[in-house]
Design an enzyme around this catalytic site. Structure first.
Site, PDB file in Angstrom:
ATOM      1  N   ASP A 186       0.861  -1.178   0.000  1.00 57.31           N
ATOM      2  CA  ASP A 186       0.000   0.000   0.000  1.00 57.31           C
ATOM      3  C   ASP A 186       0.900   1.230   0.000  1.00 57.31           C
ATOM      4  O   ASP A 186       1.738   1.395   0.881  1.00 57.31           O
ATOM      5  CB  ASP A 186      -0.897  -0.032   1.247  1.00 57.31           C
ATOM      6  CG  ASP A 186      -1.922   1.076   1.229  1.00 57.31           C
ATOM      7  OD1 ASP A 186      -2.182   1.625   0.138  1.00 57.31           O
ATOM      8  OD2 ASP A 186      -2.457   1.396   2.299  1.00 57.31           O
ATOM      9  N   ASP A 238      -3.099   2.276  -5.954  1.00 56.82           N
ATOM     10  CA  ASP A 238      -1.922   2.281  -5.078  1.00 56.82           C
ATOM     11  C   ASP A 238      -1.843   1.075  -4.151  1.00 56.82           C
ATOM     12  O   ASP A 238      -1.179   1.123  -3.129  1.00 56.82           O
ATOM     13  CB  ASP A 238      -1.865   3.585  -4.273  1.00 56.82           C
ATOM     14  CG  ASP A 238      -2.774   3.560  -3.060  1.00 56.82           C
ATOM     15  OD1 ASP A 238      -3.858   2.944  -3.151  1.00 56.82           O
ATOM     16  OD2 ASP A 238      -2.401   4.131  -2.028  1.00 56.82           O
ATOM     17  N   GLU A 239      -2.503  -0.001  -4.545  1.00 51.15           N
ATOM     18  CA  GLU A 239      -2.492  -1.191  -3.692  1.00 51.15           C
ATOM     19  C   GLU A 239      -2.416  -2.448  -4.544  1.00 51.15           C
ATOM     20  O   GLU A 239      -3.057  -2.516  -5.585  1.00 51.15           O
ATOM     21  CB  GLU A 239      -3.826  -1.281  -2.948  1.00 51.15           C
ATOM     22  CG  GLU A 239      -3.845  -0.733  -1.560  1.00 51.15           C
ATOM     23  CD  GLU A 239      -5.224  -0.942  -0.967  1.00 51.15           C
ATOM     24  OE1 GLU A 239      -5.561  -2.099  -0.651  1.00 51.15           O
ATOM     25  OE2 GLU A 239      -5.967   0.044  -0.854  1.00 51.15           O
TER      26      GLU A 239
HETATM   27 MG   LIG Z   1      -2.432   3.990   0.152  1.00 46.32          MG
END
Ligand SMILES: [Mg+2]
Length: 384
Positions: A10, A105-106
Protein backbone atom coordinates in the site's frame (compact mmCIF):
# COMPACT_ATOMS: atom_id res chain seq x y z
CA UNK A 1 2.98 -28.17 1.38
CA UNK A 2 4.87 -24.96 1.92
CA UNK A 3 3.38 -22.10 3.91
CA UNK A 4 1.13 -19.64 2.09
CA UNK A 5 2.63 -16.17 2.02
CA UNK A 6 0.67 -13.20 0.72
CA UNK A 7 2.19 -9.75 0.49
CA UNK A 8 0.11 -6.56 0.42
CA UNK A 9 1.62 -3.31 -0.78
CA UNK A 10 0.00 0.00 0.00
CA UNK A 11 1.58 3.26 -1.10
CA UNK A 12 1.92 5.94 1.57
CA UNK A 13 -0.30 8.99 1.02
CA UNK A 14 0.02 8.15 -2.67
CA UNK A 15 -1.57 11.13 -4.48
CA UNK A 16 -0.05 13.63 -2.04
CA UNK A 17 3.36 11.93 -2.12
CA UNK A 18 3.40 12.24 -5.92
CA UNK A 19 2.84 16.02 -5.65
CA UNK A 20 5.57 16.38 -3.02
CA UNK A 21 7.92 14.33 -5.16
CA UNK A 22 7.28 16.45 -8.26
CA UNK A 23 7.31 19.81 -6.50
CA UNK A 24 9.94 19.94 -3.73
CA UNK A 25 8.45 23.19 -2.41
CA UNK A 26 5.54 21.07 -1.12
CA UNK A 27 7.75 18.83 1.02
CA UNK A 28 6.90 19.25 4.70
CA UNK A 29 3.63 21.03 3.93
CA UNK A 30 0.06 19.89 4.45
CA UNK A 31 -0.97 18.80 0.95
CA UNK A 32 -4.61 17.85 0.46
CA UNK A 33 -5.64 16.06 -2.73
CA UNK A 34 -9.25 15.78 -3.79
CA UNK A 35 -11.91 18.35 -4.53
CA UNK A 36 -10.87 22.00 -4.38
CA UNK A 37 -12.11 24.22 -1.53
CA UNK A 38 -15.35 25.94 -2.44
CA UNK A 39 -16.45 22.93 -4.48
CA UNK A 40 -18.44 19.92 -3.36
CA UNK A 41 -16.42 16.80 -2.77
CA UNK A 42 -14.10 15.05 -0.41
CA UNK A 43 -10.45 14.56 0.49
CA UNK A 44 -9.02 11.65 -1.40
CA UNK A 45 -5.53 11.58 0.11
CA UNK A 46 -3.56 13.98 2.22
CA UNK A 47 0.07 14.21 3.24
CA UNK A 48 1.10 13.17 6.74
CA UNK A 49 1.62 16.86 7.54
CA UNK A 50 -2.10 17.41 6.85
CA UNK A 51 -3.13 14.47 9.05
CA UNK A 52 -1.80 16.40 12.05
CA UNK A 53 -4.81 18.70 11.55
CA UNK A 54 -7.15 15.71 11.80
CA UNK A 55 -7.72 15.62 8.05
CA UNK A 56 -8.34 12.20 6.55
CA UNK A 57 -9.62 10.55 3.37
CA UNK A 58 -13.33 10.91 2.63
CA UNK A 59 -13.62 14.03 4.80
CA UNK A 60 -15.68 16.78 3.11
CA UNK A 61 -13.29 19.27 1.55
CA UNK A 62 -15.09 22.13 3.33
CA UNK A 63 -14.29 20.53 6.69
CA UNK A 64 -10.65 20.02 5.68
CA UNK A 65 -10.39 23.67 4.68
CA UNK A 66 -11.92 24.78 7.99
CA UNK A 67 -9.25 22.79 9.84
CA UNK A 68 -6.34 23.79 7.66
CA UNK A 69 -6.91 26.88 5.49
CA UNK A 70 -3.13 27.22 4.98
CA UNK A 71 -2.96 23.77 3.32
CA UNK A 72 -2.09 23.24 -0.34
CA UNK A 73 -5.22 21.96 -2.10
CA UNK A 74 -4.80 20.13 -5.41
CA UNK A 75 -6.78 17.89 -7.71
CA UNK A 76 -5.34 14.39 -8.32
CA UNK A 77 -2.74 14.35 -11.09
CA UNK A 78 -4.21 11.59 -13.25
CA UNK A 79 -1.30 10.97 -15.67
CA UNK A 80 1.34 10.95 -12.89
CA UNK A 81 -0.83 8.62 -10.79
CA UNK A 82 -1.32 6.21 -13.69
CA UNK A 83 2.38 6.23 -14.52
CA UNK A 84 3.45 5.49 -10.94
CA UNK A 85 0.71 2.88 -10.61
CA UNK A 86 1.95 1.13 -13.73
CA UNK A 87 5.58 1.18 -12.52
CA UNK A 88 4.56 -0.32 -9.16
CA UNK A 89 2.78 -3.26 -10.80
CA UNK A 90 5.70 -3.83 -13.21
CA UNK A 91 8.16 -3.74 -10.31
CA UNK A 92 6.15 -6.28 -8.34
CA UNK A 93 5.92 -8.55 -11.38
CA UNK A 94 9.71 -8.61 -11.33
CA UNK A 95 9.50 -10.24 -7.91
CA UNK A 96 6.59 -12.66 -8.37
CA UNK A 97 4.54 -13.58 -11.42
CA UNK A 98 1.32 -13.52 -9.36
CA UNK A 99 0.38 -9.89 -8.81
CA UNK A 100 -3.13 -8.54 -8.37
CA UNK A 101 -3.52 -4.77 -8.39
CA UNK A 102 -6.60 -3.83 -6.37
CA UNK A 103 -6.51 -0.08 -6.79
CA UNK A 104 -4.11 2.54 -8.15
CA UNK A 105 -1.92 2.28 -5.08
CA UNK A 106 -2.49 -1.19 -3.69
CA UNK A 107 -1.65 -4.70 -4.80
CA UNK A 108 -1.53 -8.24 -3.52
CA UNK A 109 1.39 -10.47 -4.44
CA UNK A 110 1.60 -14.22 -3.89
CA UNK A 111 5.11 -14.83 -2.62
CA UNK A 112 4.57 -18.45 -1.48
CA UNK A 113 7.57 -20.57 -2.36
CA UNK A 114 9.82 -17.58 -3.10
CA UNK A 115 11.69 -18.03 0.16
CA UNK A 116 14.12 -20.49 -1.41
CA UNK A 117 14.64 -18.18 -4.37
CA UNK A 118 14.90 -14.77 -2.70
CA UNK A 119 15.01 -15.25 1.05
CA UNK A 120 12.76 -15.07 4.10
CA UNK A 121 9.67 -12.81 4.07
CA UNK A 122 11.44 -9.80 5.54
CA UNK A 123 14.01 -9.92 2.74
CA UNK A 124 11.23 -10.14 0.12
CA UNK A 125 9.34 -7.28 1.76
CA UNK A 126 12.39 -5.05 1.93
CA UNK A 127 13.25 -5.86 -1.68
CA UNK A 128 9.75 -4.86 -2.83
CA UNK A 129 9.88 -1.57 -0.94
CA UNK A 130 13.35 -0.76 -2.19
CA UNK A 131 12.56 -1.54 -5.84
CA UNK A 132 9.33 0.48 -5.70
CA UNK A 133 11.27 3.40 -4.28
CA UNK A 134 13.89 3.10 -7.02
CA UNK A 135 11.23 2.95 -9.74
CA UNK A 136 8.91 5.68 -8.46
CA UNK A 137 10.80 7.63 -5.78
CA UNK A 138 7.81 6.96 -3.53
CA UNK A 139 7.41 5.28 -0.18
CA UNK A 140 5.27 2.23 0.43
CA UNK A 141 4.14 0.06 3.32
CA UNK A 142 4.24 -3.69 3.06
CA UNK A 143 2.43 -6.39 5.01
CA UNK A 144 3.05 -10.11 4.72
CA UNK A 145 0.75 -12.76 6.15
CA UNK A 146 -0.82 -16.17 5.50
CA UNK A 147 -3.80 -14.63 3.66
CA UNK A 148 -5.14 -11.40 2.15
CA UNK A 149 -6.84 -10.18 5.30
CA UNK A 150 -3.75 -10.49 7.48
CA UNK A 151 -1.45 -9.09 4.77
CA UNK A 152 -3.69 -6.04 4.36
CA UNK A 153 -4.00 -5.41 8.10
CA UNK A 154 -0.23 -5.85 8.39
CA UNK A 155 0.54 -3.27 5.69
CA UNK A 156 -1.62 -0.83 7.63
CA UNK A 157 -0.02 -1.60 10.99
CA UNK A 158 3.12 0.53 10.68
CA UNK A 159 2.50 3.28 8.16
CA UNK A 160 4.27 5.09 6.61
CA UNK A 161 7.27 3.18 5.25
CA UNK A 162 6.27 0.10 7.26
CA UNK A 163 7.15 -3.55 6.90
CA UNK A 164 5.12 -5.96 9.03
CA UNK A 165 5.32 -9.72 8.85
CA UNK A 166 2.74 -11.89 10.57
CA UNK A 167 3.44 -15.61 10.61
CA UNK A 168 0.57 -18.08 10.94
CA UNK A 169 1.30 -18.64 14.64
CA UNK A 170 1.22 -14.87 15.30
CA UNK A 171 -2.18 -14.23 13.70
CA UNK A 172 -4.30 -14.51 16.85
CA UNK A 173 -2.09 -12.20 18.91
CA UNK A 174 -2.02 -9.72 16.01
CA UNK A 175 -5.79 -9.65 15.63
CA UNK A 176 -6.92 -9.73 19.27
CA UNK A 177 -6.48 -6.06 20.27
CA UNK A 178 -7.81 -4.70 16.97
CA UNK A 179 -11.03 -2.67 16.85
CA UNK A 180 -13.92 -4.31 15.01
CA UNK A 181 -13.75 -1.52 12.39
CA UNK A 182 -10.67 -3.26 11.02
CA UNK A 183 -12.73 -6.20 9.75
CA UNK A 184 -13.60 -6.32 6.06
CA UNK A 185 -17.19 -5.41 5.38
CA UNK A 186 -17.64 -3.66 8.71
CA UNK A 187 -18.63 -0.08 7.96
CA UNK A 188 -19.71 2.63 10.34
CA UNK A 189 -23.15 1.12 10.63
CA UNK A 190 -22.19 -2.45 11.42
CA UNK A 191 -19.42 -1.25 13.76
CA UNK A 192 -22.03 0.62 15.79
CA UNK A 193 -24.31 -2.36 15.91
CA UNK A 194 -21.41 -4.57 17.07
CA UNK A 195 -20.50 -2.05 19.76
CA UNK A 196 -24.08 -1.81 20.99
CA UNK A 197 -23.69 -5.49 21.77
CA UNK A 198 -20.49 -4.91 23.67
CA UNK A 199 -18.19 -6.05 20.87
CA UNK A 200 -15.43 -3.47 20.50
CA UNK A 201 -12.41 -5.61 19.75
CA UNK A 202 -11.74 -8.80 17.86
CA UNK A 203 -10.91 -10.46 21.19
CA UNK A 204 -14.57 -10.02 22.23
CA UNK A 205 -15.83 -10.95 18.79
CA UNK A 206 -13.99 -14.26 19.23
CA UNK A 207 -16.19 -15.13 22.25
CA UNK A 208 -19.35 -15.20 20.08
CA UNK A 209 -20.36 -18.49 18.48
CA UNK A 210 -21.02 -18.66 14.76
CA UNK A 211 -24.72 -19.42 15.41
CA UNK A 212 -25.09 -16.34 17.58
CA UNK A 213 -23.37 -14.09 15.04
CA UNK A 214 -25.60 -15.45 12.26
CA UNK A 215 -28.73 -14.96 14.40
CA UNK A 216 -27.86 -11.29 14.96
CA UNK A 217 -26.12 -10.22 11.75
CA UNK A 218 -27.61 -12.59 9.20
CA UNK A 219 -26.15 -15.51 7.37
CA UNK A 220 -23.46 -13.91 5.18
CA UNK A 221 -22.24 -11.24 7.62
CA UNK A 222 -22.37 -13.56 10.62
CA UNK A 223 -20.27 -16.18 8.90
CA UNK A 224 -17.84 -13.58 7.61
CA UNK A 225 -17.35 -12.07 11.07
CA UNK A 226 -16.82 -15.48 12.61
CA UNK A 227 -14.16 -16.40 10.06
CA UNK A 228 -12.37 -13.05 10.17
CA UNK A 229 -12.16 -13.06 13.96
CA UNK A 230 -10.16 -16.26 13.57
CA UNK A 231 -7.97 -14.83 10.84
CA UNK A 232 -9.51 -17.12 8.23
CA UNK A 233 -9.64 -15.50 4.82
CA UNK A 234 -8.88 -16.09 1.16
CA UNK A 235 -5.25 -16.54 0.19
CA UNK A 236 -5.98 -16.45 -3.52
CA UNK A 237 -4.17 -13.83 -5.56
CA UNK A 238 -5.23 -13.66 -9.17
CA UNK A 239 -4.95 -11.44 -12.16
CA UNK A 240 -8.04 -9.60 -13.27
CA UNK A 241 -6.71 -9.17 -16.74
CA UNK A 242 -7.66 -12.47 -18.33
CA UNK A 243 -10.64 -10.76 -19.95
CA UNK A 244 -9.51 -8.34 -22.64
CA UNK A 245 -12.85 -6.70 -23.26
CA UNK A 246 -16.57 -6.93 -22.57
CA UNK A 247 -18.86 -6.51 -25.52
CA UNK A 248 -22.43 -7.21 -26.57
CA UNK A 249 -23.89 -7.20 -30.04
CA UNK A 250 -27.21 -7.62 -31.72
CA UNK A 251 -28.03 -8.89 -35.20
CA UNK A 252 -31.21 -7.58 -36.77
CA UNK A 253 -33.49 -9.98 -38.63
CA UNK A 254 -33.78 -7.41 -41.36
CA UNK A 255 -31.27 -4.64 -41.99
CA UNK A 256 -32.25 -1.76 -39.77
CA UNK A 257 -32.65 1.74 -41.16
CA UNK A 258 -34.57 3.28 -38.28
CA UNK A 259 -32.34 5.51 -36.09
CA UNK A 260 -34.69 5.20 -33.13
CA UNK A 261 -34.52 1.38 -33.19
CA UNK A 262 -30.73 1.57 -33.45
CA UNK A 263 -30.58 4.00 -30.58
CA UNK A 264 -32.82 1.86 -28.39
CA UNK A 265 -30.79 -1.25 -29.22
CA UNK A 266 -27.54 0.46 -28.36
CA UNK A 267 -28.99 1.67 -25.06
CA UNK A 268 -29.84 -1.90 -24.11
CA UNK A 269 -26.47 -3.25 -25.23
CA UNK A 270 -24.63 -0.52 -23.31
CA UNK A 271 -26.63 -1.35 -20.18
CA UNK A 272 -25.70 -5.04 -20.59
CA UNK A 273 -22.00 -4.25 -21.03
CA UNK A 274 -22.00 -1.90 -18.05
CA UNK A 275 -23.75 -4.42 -15.83
CA UNK A 276 -21.26 -7.17 -16.71
CA UNK A 277 -18.33 -4.82 -16.09
CA UNK A 278 -19.70 -3.82 -12.70
CA UNK A 279 -20.27 -7.44 -11.76
CA UNK A 280 -16.65 -8.19 -12.58
CA UNK A 281 -15.37 -5.05 -10.93
CA UNK A 282 -13.86 -3.74 -14.16
CA UNK A 283 -13.67 -0.23 -15.55
CA UNK A 284 -12.43 0.51 -19.04
CA UNK A 285 -11.14 3.57 -20.81
CA UNK A 286 -11.74 2.27 -24.30
CA UNK A 287 -15.15 2.21 -25.99
CA UNK A 288 -15.57 0.25 -29.21
CA UNK A 289 -18.40 0.31 -31.69
CA UNK A 290 -18.91 -2.53 -34.14
CA UNK A 291 -21.13 -2.18 -37.17
CA UNK A 292 -22.00 -4.70 -39.85
CA UNK A 293 -23.70 -3.21 -42.87
CA UNK A 294 -25.42 -4.87 -45.79
CA UNK A 295 -23.12 -7.21 -47.64
CA UNK A 296 -21.28 -8.19 -44.40
CA UNK A 297 -19.13 -5.12 -44.57
CA UNK A 298 -17.85 -4.81 -40.98
CA UNK A 299 -16.37 -1.75 -39.33
CA UNK A 300 -15.15 -0.91 -35.88
CA UNK A 301 -14.56 2.49 -34.37
CA UNK A 302 -13.10 3.15 -30.96
CA UNK A 303 -12.31 5.99 -28.65
CA UNK A 304 -10.46 6.54 -25.39
CA UNK A 305 -12.10 8.25 -22.43
CA UNK A 306 -10.33 10.55 -20.01
CA UNK A 307 -11.65 8.46 -17.10
CA UNK A 308 -12.40 4.73 -17.09
CA UNK A 309 -16.04 3.84 -16.72
CA UNK A 310 -18.59 1.10 -16.25
CA UNK A 311 -21.66 3.32 -16.37
CA UNK A 312 -24.52 2.72 -18.84
CA UNK A 313 -24.98 6.29 -19.98
CA UNK A 314 -21.28 7.00 -20.52
CA UNK A 315 -20.86 3.86 -22.63
CA UNK A 316 -24.01 4.61 -24.59
CA UNK A 317 -23.17 8.26 -25.18
CA UNK A 318 -19.69 7.46 -26.52
CA UNK A 319 -20.98 4.55 -28.61
CA UNK A 320 -23.70 6.68 -30.10
CA UNK A 321 -21.28 9.49 -30.81
CA UNK A 322 -18.99 7.04 -32.64
CA UNK A 323 -21.95 5.84 -34.67
CA UNK A 324 -23.52 9.18 -35.50
CA UNK A 325 -20.21 10.76 -36.51
CA UNK A 326 -19.20 7.80 -38.67
CA UNK A 327 -19.53 7.75 -42.44
CA UNK A 328 -21.99 4.84 -42.16
CA UNK A 329 -24.72 6.43 -40.13
CA UNK A 330 -27.17 6.60 -43.00
CA UNK A 331 -26.61 3.02 -44.20
CA UNK A 332 -28.78 0.02 -43.28
CA UNK A 333 -27.33 -1.87 -40.31
CA UNK A 334 -27.23 -5.65 -40.03
CA UNK A 335 -25.40 -5.88 -36.70
CA UNK A 336 -24.55 -3.39 -34.03
CA UNK A 337 -22.25 -4.02 -31.09
CA UNK A 338 -20.66 -2.08 -28.30
CA UNK A 339 -17.88 -2.91 -25.90
CA UNK A 340 -15.39 -1.60 -23.38
CA UNK A 341 -11.72 -2.46 -23.03
CA UNK A 342 -8.41 -1.03 -21.74
CA UNK A 343 -8.91 -1.86 -18.08
CA UNK A 344 -7.45 0.28 -15.42
CA UNK A 345 -7.18 -0.30 -11.71
CA UNK A 346 -10.58 0.25 -10.07
CA UNK A 347 -11.34 3.94 -10.38
CA UNK A 348 -10.87 6.15 -7.43
CA UNK A 349 -10.52 9.37 -9.35
CA UNK A 350 -14.12 9.37 -10.45
CA UNK A 351 -15.42 8.75 -6.97
CA UNK A 352 -14.51 12.24 -5.90
CA UNK A 353 -17.26 13.98 -7.70
CA UNK A 354 -20.62 13.52 -6.13
CA UNK A 355 -22.86 13.20 -9.19
CA UNK A 356 -20.79 10.27 -10.41
CA UNK A 357 -20.69 8.68 -6.98
CA UNK A 358 -24.48 8.80 -6.89
CA UNK A 359 -24.63 7.30 -10.37
CA UNK A 360 -22.28 4.49 -9.36
CA UNK A 361 -24.37 3.72 -6.26
CA UNK A 362 -27.59 3.84 -8.26
CA UNK A 363 -26.11 1.52 -10.88
CA UNK A 364 -25.11 -0.90 -8.13
CA UNK A 365 -28.60 -0.87 -6.65
CA UNK A 366 -30.08 -1.52 -10.08
CA UNK A 367 -27.74 -4.48 -10.57
CA UNK A 368 -28.94 -6.00 -7.30
CA UNK A 369 -32.56 -5.72 -8.43
CA UNK A 370 -31.81 -7.27 -11.81
CA UNK A 371 -29.85 -10.08 -10.14
CA UNK A 372 -32.80 -10.84 -7.89
CA UNK A 373 -35.80 -10.34 -10.15
CA UNK A 374 -34.48 -10.45 -13.71
CA UNK A 375 -34.23 -7.72 -16.31
CA UNK A 376 -37.95 -7.44 -17.01
CA UNK A 377 -38.58 -5.71 -13.70
CA UNK A 378 -36.78 -2.60 -14.95
CA UNK A 379 -38.49 -2.74 -18.30
CA UNK A 380 -35.28 -3.93 -19.94
CA UNK A 381 -36.27 -6.02 -22.91
CA UNK A 382 -34.22 -8.06 -25.26
CA UNK A 383 -33.54 -6.14 -28.44
CA UNK A 384 -35.59 -7.48 -31.32
MG1 LIG B 1 -2.43 3.99 0.15
Amino acid sequence: MSERLIMHIDMDAFFAAIEQRDDPSLVGKPVIIGALPGKRGVVSTCSYEARVFGIHSAMPISEAFRRCPQGVYLKPNGPAIREASHLIVETLRGISPVVEPVSVDEAYVDISGLERLIGPPDVIGRLAKQRIREATRLSSSVGIGPNRLIAKLASDAHKPDGLTIIRADQVQAFLYPMPVENMRGVGKHSAESLKRRGIHTIATLRTWSEERLIAVFGDASGRMLYRQARGIWSDHVGEHESRKSISKEHTFNEDCCDPETLRQTMLELAADVARTARREGLTGRGIRLKLRLDGFETHTRSTTLAHPTNLDDVIFKEGWRLYSTSAFCSRPVRLIGIGIFDWSAPVQLDLFDKPNERKIRLAGAKDDIVARFGKSILGIKKAK
